[in-house]
Structure formats: C-alpha cells, structure tokens
Design an enzyme around this catalytic site. Structure first.
Site, short mmCIF file in Angstrom:
data_model
loop_
_atom_site.label_atom_id
_atom_site.label_comp_id
_atom_site.label_asym_id
_atom_site.label_seq_id
_atom_site.Cartn_x
_atom_site.Cartn_y
_atom_site.Cartn_z
N SER A 104 0.84 -1.21 0.00
CA SER A 104 0.00 0.00 0.00
C SER A 104 0.86 1.25 0.00
O SER A 104 0.40 2.32 -0.38
CB SER A 104 -0.87 0.05 1.25
OG SER A 104 -1.62 -1.11 1.37
N HIS A 146 -1.35 -2.52 -7.06
CA HIS A 146 -2.08 -2.24 -5.81
C HIS A 146 -3.58 -2.45 -6.00
O HIS A 146 -4.24 -1.66 -6.67
CB HIS A 146 -1.77 -0.80 -5.37
CG HIS A 146 -2.37 -0.43 -4.06
ND1 HIS A 146 -2.87 0.80 -3.79
CD2 HIS A 146 -2.57 -1.16 -2.94
CE1 HIS A 146 -3.34 0.83 -2.56
NE2 HIS A 146 -3.17 -0.36 -2.03
N GLU A 171 -3.88 0.09 -9.08
CA GLU A 171 -2.83 1.05 -9.41
C GLU A 171 -1.61 0.25 -9.85
O GLU A 171 -1.22 -0.71 -9.18
CB GLU A 171 -2.47 1.90 -8.19
CG GLU A 171 -3.56 2.91 -7.82
CD GLU A 171 -3.23 3.70 -6.56
OE1 GLU A 171 -3.34 4.92 -6.60
OE2 GLU A 171 -2.90 3.09 -5.53
N ASN A 231 -4.66 6.61 -2.18
CA ASN A 231 -4.57 6.80 -0.72
C ASN A 231 -4.06 8.19 -0.36
O ASN A 231 -4.43 8.74 0.66
CB ASN A 231 -3.68 5.72 -0.09
CG ASN A 231 -4.43 4.40 0.01
OD1 ASN A 231 -5.66 4.37 -0.02
ND2 ASN A 231 -3.71 3.30 0.10
#
Ligand code: NAD
Length: 403
Positions: free
Chosen positions: A119, A140, A152, A190
């Site tokens: 992450s 991801h 991603e 994120n």
C-alpha cells in the site's frame, strides 16, 4: 508476455481475494503462505467468496467448483517455479517483503514478473532486492479486491516499460481498471483519500460538526460511505500509520489530526475492536466526546462553520498537486478516484468536480481556508495559472478538461 499461471504469496485478506479474482478470470493460481494451515485458510476464503456469489445467484455451484479447481495451495516457493507472474501480498513490512522478493528472484523462472500489492512501500526498494528490477513493479488492489475495479500499476525507478505494458494487459484480462501511477508516497488514491479523511477528522476535532452530520452531507454529495465509517472500517491504527507515512513525505500539510492519534492511543481501532468514531458494541458512553474535548484543550482549535467543500477542496488541491508532479494525467486521476473510492460517478472525479464548481471558486475557497485554517490549504500553483489564463472550468469551456 502472455501470463499462463499466477502465484500469490501471502494468503491473508488481500492474497486470498486476489487469488479469487485471478481464478475467476480463468487463470490457474497457486496461493502460498508460511504454513500449509495458513494457505488452506486462504483457500477457504476464496471458497467463501465464490459461495457468496452462488448465494446471490451470480453463478451456479458447478461453475464455482470449476473455478475452485484453478486454485491450489502451497507453503514454499517450489510451488511457484512454473508461474509467469507472482503477486506478493504478505504483511506490510519492507524487510520482510525485500526478503521474499529476494527468495522469489532465486526460485522463480528467470522471465517471471514479480509484483507487490504494497500500500505504501517503495517499489524501487523492492526491485533493488532482486537481480531483475526491470521485472518488478507495484500492483495495488483495493479491498475487497473482488468488488473494487481499480488497480494502481506503479513502476519503480528500474522497471522496464515492457513489464508495465504486460501488467496493464494482465490487469485488464482479470477485468480490472489499471491506472499507471508514478511512484510517490500513498501512490495516487490513498494520497488523495487521506487528505480528505484527515480533514474530516480535523472538523470533528474542532467540533465544527458531528461525525453523523459530516457523514450525512458527504453521502448527500454522493460518496458511497461517510468518512468516519470508512476510517472505522479500514481501521484507525492502519489509517494513522498511512497518515504518518504521508506526513513524513509531504510535510506539514499532511500532519495527522491529533484526534486520530488520540483515538489510536486509547485503543479505539474502529469496527474491528468495537470502538472507533462510532461504538459497535453497546451504547455510546461519551468517550469520543471526552477525547474531542481533551484534544481541543491541548490544541486550542476553535470550531469553524462546517461546509462539505472543506473536505472536497482538500482532496481537489491534493489532486492538482499530484497532477503538477506528473503522478498521473487528469483523466486518470478522476478515473482512479471514481473506480478506487467511489467518488460519485455523475461528478466524474475531483478534477471534473473542480471544473464544474469553477476553478476561480476553488481557488477563492482554498485561499479563504488557507487564511482561516492554515497553510495546508495553500492552493496548488497550477490553479492560479489556470485562473489567470481563463481556464476556469466547464462554464468557460475549458479547465482541467475541454467542454
Ligand atoms: P494479512 O495480515 O491479512 O495477510 C498477510 C499474510 O502474509 C498472512 O497470511 C501471513 O501469514 C503471510 N505471510 C507473512 N510472512 C510470510 C512469508 N514469509 N511467506 C508467505 N506468507 C507470509 O495482510 P493483508 O491485509 O492481506 O495485506 C497484505 C498486503 O496488502 C500488505 O502489503 C498491505 O499493505 C496490502 N493491502 C492491504 C489492503 C487491506 O485493506 N487489507 C488493501 C490494499 C493493499
């Protein structure tokens, strides 16, 4: 390069979901973990995901069994000798992941690609642990992987363009929406999401509005879930860890809200342990309110009038900063936020939303927030340039997009 067989290392939450997604697309997948017990536990998770699809009438029991035949398990890397692609999904720890990448490099076929579901860790650092950094990159997935369309794709400094193309093709073949993102802390989704969530926590910390009021307004805007429900679901401890990494990389504008730290210190980790911004086991005992008052006393924050644009402008500004840095194109930033966090489809993502609001309005709002709330709202330079050049959004026919 065509991918015939896939390996997944780490049969926890994400590894099992990823194995299900890969098998659902018709590819054989080997799911491995440190012990056979854990690998089998991962297989059971895969089975449960298929079972739920059968129960919802999305597939027949026979079809689910056919897919399960594509999944096998193992507890060492010998099971991965024949695969073309390994997806690493072990716990988020750089030393552990580097060790695993190093062992995979020694044990897998020389042409195999090695991707990580990390992450936040550096893809370049993972690639450097192998003798094939050109074949290492980030892939991801979002939780739950079987429901979230976005992945991603993050090349490291040494990743070959060919590997990126192969993985984009692979992601499409397993019915995902791949977005190539330049390596940066938090990657794209994120990073933008946390600027919005942290601002939501700051609003509650100041008593600008209650969690419930903020959630209602964000749901009315079209978000699929409110910010505090999302934080409680992800886990406040994990969210705080991510917030700290972003702070380390981006500086004061990403400083984690003191209230988030206070909740974690008081072992309020969210839904998983029954207490977070909400109570999940019994009535509200007033603890959250007491912690808010404690933090207010310590920080001296005064409540400001609550407006949803406060959270949305925080996200838009971070999106523009990412655009300026070349992390992704405007189109991909919007696509990623719609597919990754469920930014309302009809609003088409934060940059389209900024265009519809008017870039001059966004700039004015950010300037006001920067004066009243602090420099974290300092407008991205690109916004000022756009306003000066008449790129003020959809009403003007041009902004981040052309209309
Ligand atoms: P998890 O704790 O549920 O699972 C990790 C698994 O890795 C465990 O089963 C553990 O036994 C296994 N493992 C540890 N060391 C190993 C080794 N040496 N060899 C093989 N297996 C080993 O963790 P998770 O939530 O599935 O997260 C995995 C990765 O995915 C992390 O990098 C995380 O940051 C990332 N991620 C998580 C989420 C999420 O919402 N959970 C979302 C996106 C990405």
């Amino acid at each position: 390069m065509y991918i015939f067989r896939v390996g997944v290392v780490g049969a926890g939450t994400m590894g099992a979901q990823i194995a299900q997604v890969v098998s659902y697309a018709g590819l054989p997948v080997v799911l491995t973990d440190v012990t056979m017990d854990r690998a089998r536990h991962g297989m059971e998770t895969v089975r449960r995901i298929y079972q739920a699809r059968v129960e919802r009438g999305k597939m027949t029991p026979e079809q689910a069994e056919e897919k399960m035949l594509l999944v096998s398990s193992g507890c060492d890397f010998r099971a991965l000798q024949e695969v073309d692609l390994v997806i690493e999904a072990v716990s988020e720890n750089l030393a552990l992941k580097r060790q695993i990448l190093h062992e995979l490099d020694a044990g897998c076929a020389p042409g195999a690609m090695l991707v990580s579901n990390t992450s936040a860790l550096s893809i370049s650092a993972l690639g450097a642990a192998t003798s094939r950094p050109g074949k290492v990159l980030g892939l991801h997935f979002f939780n739950p992987a079987y429901a979230m369309p976005l992945v991603e794709v993050i090349p490291g400094l040494a990743t070959d363009p060919e590997t990126v193309n192969d993985i984009v093709g692979f992601a499409e073949s397993i019915r995902k929406v791949p977005i190539v993102v330049k390596e940066c802390a938090g990657f794209l989704v994120n990073r933008l999401l946390m600027s919005y969530l942290n601002e939501a926590v700051l609003c509650v910390q100041e008593d600008a509005a209650s969690c419930k009021d903020i959630e209602q307004d964000m749901l009315a805007f079209g978000m699929p879930v409110g910010p505090f429900t999302l934080l409680d679901t992800v886990g406040l401890d994990i969210s705080y860890d991510v917030a700290k990494i972003l702070f380390e990389h981006y500086g004061p504008r990403m400083a984690p809200a003191a209230l988030l730290a206070e909740l974690v210190k008081n072992e309020r980790f969210g839904a998983k342990n029954g207490h977070g911004f909400y109570e999940y086991e019994g009535p509200d005992t007033g603890t959250l309110q007491r912690l808010i008052e404690k933090v207010q006393h310590e920080t001296g924050h005064r409540p400001m009038p609550w407006k949803p644009t406060r959270l949305l402008c925080a996200m838009v500004n971070e999106a523009v900063l990412a655009l300026q840095e070349g992390v992704a194109s405007a189109r991909d930033i919007d696509l990623a936020m719609v597919a990754g966090i469920g930014f309302p489809k009809e609003k088409e993502g934060p940059l389209h939303y900024a265009d519809s609001l008017g870039i001059d309005t966004v700039l004015a709002e950010l300037e006001t927030y920067a004066q009243t709330l602090g420099a974290r709202f300092w407008p991205a330079a690109m916004l000022r340039r756009m306003v000066a050049a008449g790129f003020t959004g959809s009403a003007a026919g041009r902004g981040f997009f052309t209309y």
